[in-house]
Design an enzyme around this catalytic site. Structure first.
Site, PDB file in Angstrom:
ATOM      1  N   ASN A 109       0.999  -1.139   0.009  1.00 26.11           N
ATOM      2  CA  ASN A 109       0.047   0.037  -0.094  1.00 26.11           C
ATOM      3  C   ASN A 109       0.848   1.219   0.004  1.00 26.11           C
ATOM      4  O   ASN A 109       0.439   2.179  -0.570  1.00 26.11           O
ATOM      5  CB  ASN A 109      -1.078  -0.031   1.051  1.00 26.11           C
ATOM      6  CG  ASN A 109      -0.437  -0.171   2.444  1.00 26.11           C
ATOM      7  OD1 ASN A 109       0.898  -0.425   2.743  1.00 26.11           O
ATOM      8  ND2 ASN A 109      -1.069   0.221   3.414  1.00 26.11           N
ATOM      9  N   LYS A 127      12.604  -7.249   1.256  1.00 22.56           N
ATOM     10  CA  LYS A 127      11.677  -8.131   0.599  1.00 22.56           C
ATOM     11  C   LYS A 127      10.463  -7.384   0.525  1.00 22.56           C
ATOM     12  O   LYS A 127       9.594  -7.382   1.376  1.00 22.56           O
ATOM     13  CB  LYS A 127      11.800  -9.444   1.449  1.00 22.56           C
ATOM     14  CG  LYS A 127      10.996 -10.705   0.560  1.00 22.56           C
ATOM     15  CD  LYS A 127      10.014 -10.783  -0.254  1.00 22.56           C
ATOM     16  CE  LYS A 127       8.597 -10.702   0.319  1.00 22.56           C
ATOM     17  NZ  LYS A 127       7.337 -10.498  -0.600  1.00 22.56           N
ATOM     18  N   CYS A 158      -3.267   1.618   6.452  1.00 22.33           N
ATOM     19  CA  CYS A 158      -3.326   0.852   8.116  1.00 22.33           C
ATOM     20  C   CYS A 158      -3.875   1.965   8.890  1.00 22.33           C
ATOM     21  O   CYS A 158      -4.695   1.468   9.774  1.00 22.33           O
ATOM     22  CB  CYS A 158      -2.124   0.498   8.319  1.00 22.33           C
ATOM     23  SG  CYS A 158      -0.839   1.505   8.605  1.00 22.33           S
ATOM     24  N   GLU A 163       4.614  -3.440  12.366  1.00 24.12           N
ATOM     25  CA  GLU A 163       3.496  -2.593  12.020  1.00 24.12           C
ATOM     26  C   GLU A 163       2.430  -3.243  11.444  1.00 24.12           C
ATOM     27  O   GLU A 163       2.603  -3.616  10.097  1.00 24.12           O
ATOM     28  CB  GLU A 163       4.011  -1.507  11.443  1.00 24.12           C
ATOM     29  CG  GLU A 163       5.132  -0.735  11.869  1.00 24.12           C
ATOM     30  CD  GLU A 163       5.445   0.588  11.709  1.00 24.12           C
ATOM     31  OE1 GLU A 163       5.001   0.978  10.644  1.00 24.12           O
ATOM     32  OE2 GLU A 163       6.124   1.532  12.452  1.00 24.12           O
TER      33      GLU A 163
HETATM   34  P1  NAP Z   1       0.604  -9.277   4.220  1.00 24.54           P
HETATM   35  O1  NAP Z   1       0.017 -10.166   3.555  1.00 24.54           O
HETATM   36  O2  NAP Z   1       1.046  -9.453   5.664  1.00 24.54           O
HETATM   37  O3  NAP Z   1       2.040  -9.019   3.361  1.00 24.54           O
HETATM   38  C1  NAP Z   1       3.357  -7.971   3.855  1.00 24.54           C
HETATM   39  C2  NAP Z   1       4.507  -8.460   3.395  1.00 24.54           C
HETATM   40  O4  NAP Z   1       4.889  -9.650   3.952  1.00 24.54           O
HETATM   41  C3  NAP Z   1       4.539  -8.832   1.764  1.00 24.54           C
HETATM   42  O5  NAP Z   1       5.997  -8.432   1.330  1.00 24.54           O
HETATM   43  C4  NAP Z   1       4.246 -10.249   1.821  1.00 24.54           C
HETATM   44  O6  NAP Z   1       4.971 -10.920   0.613  1.00 24.54           O
HETATM   45  C5  NAP Z   1       5.049 -10.902   2.977  1.00 24.54           C
HETATM   46  N1  NAP Z   1       4.718 -12.193   3.347  1.00 24.54           N
HETATM   47  C6  NAP Z   1       3.539 -12.801   3.270  1.00 24.54           C
HETATM   48  N2  NAP Z   1       3.607 -13.942   3.894  1.00 24.54           N
HETATM   49  C7  NAP Z   1       4.952 -14.088   4.436  1.00 24.54           C
HETATM   50  C8  NAP Z   1       5.553 -15.058   5.380  1.00 24.54           C
HETATM   51  N3  NAP Z   1       4.789 -16.248   5.621  1.00 24.54           N
HETATM   52  N4  NAP Z   1       6.431 -14.780   5.933  1.00 24.54           N
HETATM   53  C9  NAP Z   1       7.024 -13.565   5.624  1.00 24.54           C
HETATM   54  N5  NAP Z   1       6.697 -12.650   4.778  1.00 24.54           N
HETATM   55  C10 NAP Z   1       5.635 -12.883   4.352  1.00 24.54           C
HETATM   56  O7  NAP Z   1       0.232  -7.769   3.947  1.00 24.54           O
HETATM   57  P2  NAP Z   1      -0.432  -7.049   2.684  1.00 24.54           P
HETATM   58  O8  NAP Z   1      -1.389  -7.937   2.232  1.00 24.54           O
HETATM   59  O9  NAP Z   1       0.892  -6.940   1.696  1.00 24.54           O
HETATM   60  O10 NAP Z   1      -0.739  -5.805   3.134  1.00 24.54           O
HETATM   61  C11 NAP Z   1      -2.136  -5.216   3.782  1.00 24.54           C
HETATM   62  C12 NAP Z   1      -1.953  -5.352   5.106  1.00 24.54           C
HETATM   63  O11 NAP Z   1      -0.710  -4.781   5.861  1.00 24.54           O
HETATM   64  C13 NAP Z   1      -3.064  -4.947   5.937  1.00 24.54           C
HETATM   65  O12 NAP Z   1      -3.463  -5.823   7.074  1.00 24.54           O
HETATM   66  C14 NAP Z   1      -2.337  -3.641   6.581  1.00 24.54           C
HETATM   67  O13 NAP Z   1      -3.324  -3.076   7.791  1.00 24.54           O
HETATM   68  C15 NAP Z   1      -1.232  -3.658   6.917  1.00 24.54           C
HETATM   69  N6  NAP Z   1      -0.502  -2.335   7.163  1.00 24.54           N
HETATM   70  C16 NAP Z   1       0.026  -2.045   8.128  1.00 24.54           C
HETATM   71  C17 NAP Z   1       0.644  -0.666   8.263  1.00 24.54           C
HETATM   72  C18 NAP Z   1       1.377  -0.158   9.513  1.00 24.54           C
HETATM   73  O14 NAP Z   1       2.117   0.614   9.525  1.00 24.54           O
HETATM   74  N7  NAP Z   1       0.587  -0.580  10.511  1.00 24.54           N
HETATM   75  C19 NAP Z   1       1.160  -0.146   7.175  1.00 24.54           C
HETATM   76  C20 NAP Z   1       0.818  -0.803   5.752  1.00 24.54           C
HETATM   77  C21 NAP Z   1      -0.086  -1.838   5.846  1.00 24.54           C
HETATM   78  P3  NAP Z   1       3.983 -10.780  -0.734  1.00 24.54           P
HETATM   79  O15 NAP Z   1       3.566  -9.617  -1.362  1.00 24.54           O
HETATM   80  O16 NAP Z   1       4.896 -11.556  -1.842  1.00 24.54           O
HETATM   81  O17 NAP Z   1       2.859 -11.959  -0.291  1.00 24.54           O
END
Ligand code: NAP
Ligand code: MG
Length: 479
Positions: free
Chosen positions: A150, A173, A281, A247
């Site tokens: 995002n 990554k 987020c 986060e």
């Molecule tokens: P996500 O599925 O958790 O993915 C985040 C990152 O982790 C991506 O690079 C993803 O790779 C990787 N990943 C996925 N599975 C993993 C595993 N088993 N081990 C290690 N890394 C892994 O989240 P998203 O769908 O990209 O983003 C949306 C979420 O992020 C929402 O819940 C949002 O609230 C949260 N967010 C929080 C903040 C904050 O500052 N609090 C900021 C932005 C977003 P791939 O992309 O290759 O799957």
């Protein structure tokens, strides 16, 4: 079609020899580039590269590390338009938002550059004569940065810049959906004079992230993403006592009580709810309003939502782009279906938008539900899309209880003219960040983070960020 590489000491093709294509969410048939589908050997090589560079980088004088980061910040500003275009193409957000994101990243990098010069410890008086007692801050070592789609620029920079300011080396990554921004950022750091191996970029799926966090040479990890993956990372890293900064998600309430400027409140809420199509987020994702003001607020929310122009983010007239992927579109559609099955009422939106029928972008109409139950999925779960539920309450007491009644605790806003309620809100709301009479916008030098299921470890940005990327060492010297 451009074929991109990993950056592991230098630009290299993946050991797997495999690539995947990334697409424009405003026009999914448009392929944006080929990116490495990295495997375990690539991740291992990236960690090895970071581990090798560590001895050199931690001994590089802090002012030199600072100067490189300042150059990087400058380069971000100089290439603002090019990078913003990449962000809009692969992520979808409106171009003005992408430009804002790059500008913000430059400010955070500049702050981190200054932090390199502020890595100070403390001195202590000694109980015993002839002793000096003091602390120093040392780098954690090899740090993994795993980032979501995002904020494909701010999110990596928020990790890389403070990590390298503190003398760590990094393996990044990025999210699979937004690899091009990460390639561009790595190129800028190279141009800024960052020595090879200090930042390593490995592009690939979540499995690469899994491999990365499992490597014992990785001593710290900064992760931004979903709570599900964050919890998994925390569990894994606890087993070998590595440092974590997480986060995670949010379900951020906007509480409206005794508000004397409902139109101003509605304007702020709409901006904070629908920027980035609600995929932030810190997006405001629940409105909790006293029933005496609910009808008026609802009307004003609709007025401001009607001003949102949904379409391709590259067209400067559009103020909201598509959702990032088909999967995200399906998630949002699923939540709206659940909302329609409840007694709540759909006020506006609630449907996919055919902005340009030939292109089938993942556009969704800004959506408002009223009379939503605080226990429903719409009110409890992070939707990460342009869907805003209104929950009506009887008084402040109930408003604060409802606000605290989810698993999350990232950001919260209160709109009120009553100073006494402000004090109660600041004291009682379970949230890492609270905002009074404005949306949930943060600033580039002020600590950022969450409590409960929204985060763990030191807050990022600002002076707290150093805690995530350094270890304290206590020194006793006897003369
Ligand atoms: P996500 O599925 O958790 O993915 C985040 C990152 O982790 C991506 O690079 C993803 O790779 C990787 N990943 C996925 N599975 C993993 C595993 N088993 N081990 C290690 N890394 C892994 O989240 P998203 O769908 O990209 O983003 C949306 C979420 O992020 C929402 O819940 C949002 O609230 C949260 N967010 C929080 C903040 C904050 O500052 N609090 C900021 C932005 C977003 P791939 O992309 O290759 O799957
Ligand atoms: Mg995901």
């Amino acid at each position: 079609m451009q074929r991109h590489q990993n950056y592991i000491g230098k630009w290299v093709p993946p050991e797997t020899g495999q690539y995947y294509q990334s697409h424009n969410p405003a026009c999914p048939s448009q392929v944006l580039g080929d990116f490495p589908r990295s495997g375990t050997a690539d991740v291992d090589a990236a960690v090895a590269s970071a581990a090798t560079a560590l001895a050199m980088w931690r001994q590089t004088q802090a002012p030199q590390r600072s100067a490189i980061l300042l150059r990087f910040s400058q380069l971000l500003l100089e290439s603002k338009n090019d990078l913003a275009r990449i962000v809009t193409l692969e992520q979808g957000k409106a171009l003005c938002e992408s430009i804002g994101e790059v500008t913000r990243a430059a400010a955070e990098a500049a702050f981190a550059a200054g932090e390199a010069l502020r890595l100070s410890g403390q001195t202590f008086p000694s109980e015993r004569p002839g002793f000096s007692c003091y602390t120093v801050l040392q780098p954690v070592g090899v740090v993994a940065a795993i980032t979501p789609w995002n904020f494909p620029v701010v999110s990596p920079v928020r990790k890389i810049a403070p990590a390298i300011a503190c003398g760590n080396t990094v393996v990044l990554k990025p999210a699979s959906l937004t690899p091009h921004s990460a390639v561009f950022l790595s190129g800028l750091l190279e141009r800024a004079g960052l020595p090879p191996g200090v930042l390593n970029l490995v592009i690939g799926s979540g499995e690469c992230g899994e491999r990365l966090i499992s490597d014992p040479r990785v001593r710290g990890i900064s992760f931004t993403g979903s709570t599900a993956v964050g919890v998994r990372i925390a569990e894994k890293l606890a087993a070998r006592m590595a440092k974590v900064q997480l986060e995670l998600g949010g379900k951020n309430p906007a509480i409206v009580l005794e508000c004397d400027d409902l139109d101003g409140a509605a304007q702020e809420i709409v901006a904070a709810a629908f920027l980035c199509s609600g995929q932030r987020c810190t997006a405001l994702s629940r409105v909790i309003v006293d029933q005496s003001q609910a009808d008026q607020l609802c009307q004003r929310l609709v007025t401001h939502m009607e001003k949102i122009r949904v379409g391709n983010g590259l067209d400067p007239q559009n103020t909201m782009g598509p959702l990032v992927s088909r999967q995200q579109l399906e998630t949002v559609t699923g939540y709206v279906r659940k909302g329609l099955a409840e007694p709540s009422s759909l006020i506006v939106g609630g449907r996919q938008l055919a902005v340009d029928p030939d292109r089938e972008g993942y556009f969704y109409a800004p959506t408002l539900f009223d009379h939503v139950s605080p226990t429903s999925a719409l009110a409890q779960e992070e939707i990460f899309g342009p869907v805003l539920p209104i929950i009506r309450v009887r008084n402040a007491e109930e408003a604060f209880d409802v606000a605290n009644g989810t698993r999350y605790g990232l950001a919260a806003s209160l709109f009120t003219g009553n100073r006494h309620l402000v004090d109660q809100f600041v004291e009682r709301v379970e949230s890492g960040m609270v905002h009074i009479n404005h949306g949930t916008s943060s600033q580039p030098h002020v600590p950022f983070g969450g409590v409960k299921d929204s985060g763990q470890g030191a807050f990022s940005i600002g002076p707290t960020s150093k805690e995530a990327f350094t270890n304290v060492k206590t020194v006793y010297i006897k003369w």
